[in-house]
Design an enzyme around this catalytic site. Sequence first.
Site, PDB file in Angstrom:
ATOM      1  N   ARG A  52      -2.450 -15.538  -0.606  1.00  0.00           N
ATOM      2  CA  ARG A  52      -2.760 -15.010   0.725  1.00  0.00           C
ATOM      3  C   ARG A  52      -1.854 -13.835   1.112  1.00  0.00           C
ATOM      4  NH1 ARG A  52      -2.427 -19.726   3.948  1.00  0.00           N
ATOM      5  NH2 ARG A  52      -0.428 -19.031   4.730  1.00  0.00           N
ATOM      6  N   TYR A 105     -15.834   0.395  19.181  1.00  0.00           N
ATOM      7  CA  TYR A 105     -16.817  -0.422  18.459  1.00  0.00           C
ATOM      8  C   TYR A 105     -17.132  -1.671  19.294  1.00  0.00           C
ATOM      9  CZ  TYR A 105     -18.388  -3.325  14.499  1.00  0.00           C
ATOM     10  OH  TYR A 105     -19.077  -4.148  13.662  1.00  0.00           O
ATOM     11  N   ASP A 177      -8.813   3.625  15.378  1.00  0.00           N
ATOM     12  CA  ASP A 177      -9.853   3.221  14.431  1.00  0.00           C
ATOM     13  C   ASP A 177     -10.359   4.490  13.747  1.00  0.00           C
ATOM     14  OD1 ASP A 177     -12.250   2.529  13.171  1.00  0.00           O
ATOM     15  OD2 ASP A 177     -12.712   0.960  14.630  1.00  0.00           O
ATOM     16  N   LYS A 202     -17.620   0.292   5.279  1.00  0.00           N
ATOM     17  CA  LYS A 202     -18.467   1.477   5.419  1.00  0.00           C
ATOM     18  C   LYS A 202     -18.355   2.365   4.172  1.00  0.00           C
ATOM     19  CE  LYS A 202     -19.406  -0.442   9.295  1.00  0.00           C
ATOM     20  NZ  LYS A 202     -18.651  -0.259  10.526  1.00  0.00           N
TER      21      LYS A 202
HETATM   22  C1  LIG Z   1     -18.325  -1.284  11.524  1.00  0.00           C
HETATM   23  C2  LIG Z   1     -17.149  -0.869  12.297  1.00  0.00           C
HETATM   24  C3  LIG Z   1     -16.054  -1.720  12.444  1.00  0.00           C
HETATM   25  C4  LIG Z   1     -16.062  -3.145  11.953  1.00  0.00           C
HETATM   26  O1  LIG Z   1     -16.062  -3.223  10.576  1.00  0.00           O
HETATM   27  P1  LIG Z   1     -16.596  -4.522   9.810  1.00  0.00           P
HETATM   28  O2  LIG Z   1     -16.108  -4.273   8.442  1.00  0.00           O
HETATM   29  O3  LIG Z   1     -18.081  -4.526   9.965  1.00  0.00           O
HETATM   30  O4  LIG Z   1     -15.965  -5.705  10.458  1.00  0.00           O
HETATM   31  C5  LIG Z   1     -14.963  -1.252  13.119  1.00  0.00           C
HETATM   32  N1  LIG Z   1     -14.926  -0.020  13.662  1.00  0.00           N
HETATM   33  C6  LIG Z   1     -15.966   0.805  13.551  1.00  0.00           C
HETATM   34  C7  LIG Z   1     -15.869   2.157  14.161  1.00  0.00           C
HETATM   35  C8  LIG Z   1     -17.110   0.420  12.877  1.00  0.00           C
HETATM   36  O5  LIG Z   1     -18.171   1.234  12.810  1.00  0.00           O
END
Ligand SMILES: *Cc1c(COP(=O)(O)O)cnc(C)c1O
Length: 387
Positions: A52, A105, A177, A202
Amino acid sequence: MSKKETTKIIHAGYNPDDYHGVVNPPIVRASTILYPSLDAYEDPNTKYRYGRYATPLSDAFTGALTELEQGYNAIATPSGLSAITTAILGFLKSGDHVLVVDTLYPPARHFCDHILVKMGIEVEYYDPLIGSGIVDIIKDNTAVIYMESPGSATFEIQDVPAVVKVAKEHGIVTMLDNSWSSGVLFKPLTHGVDVSILSCTKYIVGHSDAMLGAAVAADEKIYRRLKKSAIDLGVCAGTEETNLGHRGLKTLHVRMKEAGERAPKIAKWLEARDEVQRVFYPGLESDPNHAMLKKYYSGCNGVIGVLFKPIMREAIVAFTDALKLFPIGSSWGGYESLTQPQYLKKCRTAVPWEEEGAFLRFQIGLEDPDDLIDDLEQAFEKLGESS
Ligand SMILES: *Cc1c(COP(=O)(O)O)cnc(C)c1O
């Protein structure tokens, strides 16, 4: 020799000499790690202790991300959302005040409104275009300023250096982010941000087949808090997903470049349609964020927001259901095109969303752009027939 970023990322995170010259890091499936002696068990410098905490594979991945974001070190998490929650929880306690960008988000907004509020943390949303004006809403107990730039769906680009300057003057931790840029198009840590957060689901994984996230720290002190938060929460990324993320990094720049070249063509085409009220894509000269993009970003990704003129729901249903190359689905950054409706009235409070038209987000995949435009065109015909 100072190497260019793409060269560095090809070799980042792992040295083939560490494993018999094998070019990729071995997939390490580990819970238990054995110690040769009690002395080794009690030695605080023992590198690997339990699956972990870290493995040679997770180190290869976080090492490469650290290089990409020009940070100190990183944690890998099971999703982008868990990277956000782990980072935020690491720097807040009951009684604190946190400033959160209004365009974040939406699931992260749920976390703030439900979990943080329940913990007795005061959450305040701010206009993404606030810039240095953020100084006016700082309180004595403001502990974190949370940014997402460009913002979700509408892609407002924040004046990150201006916000960071104010934060530093007040001893406030900043997080951003950076999923839109996937670490490639913008380098928040070089602008003084403390934590850069990535949804690796993504573009980094890039093939819509894994959930993965990361948070990269600017310095050792920030990293220790991040890592401690991950350990306390029991947050770690899965082995298969970590491997897919590390593998994705090797072609990330090529895929991002391709996305940034094809999406403007489609954004322009959409902008010229009568049915469209406004296209949200900072790569377009008509987008109000274009100047900020030019100033701070090295390019644009493949995600486009489209606000339709107010038309009947039946017409939007006819349009989306007629699309063949843009199935409805969450996420973006994969190889395939997608569309997804966005409900902005439900997730904006500092700057309420007043527009009446439907809003669709388009993820531009790696299909031929002419085929994508043909598909959009035939769907617009169906829209016309039913409005
Ligand atoms: C999709 C997304 C997230 C979350 O990511 P996951 O891997 O789906 O949990 C966070 N921030 C942004 C801007 C996103 O588009």
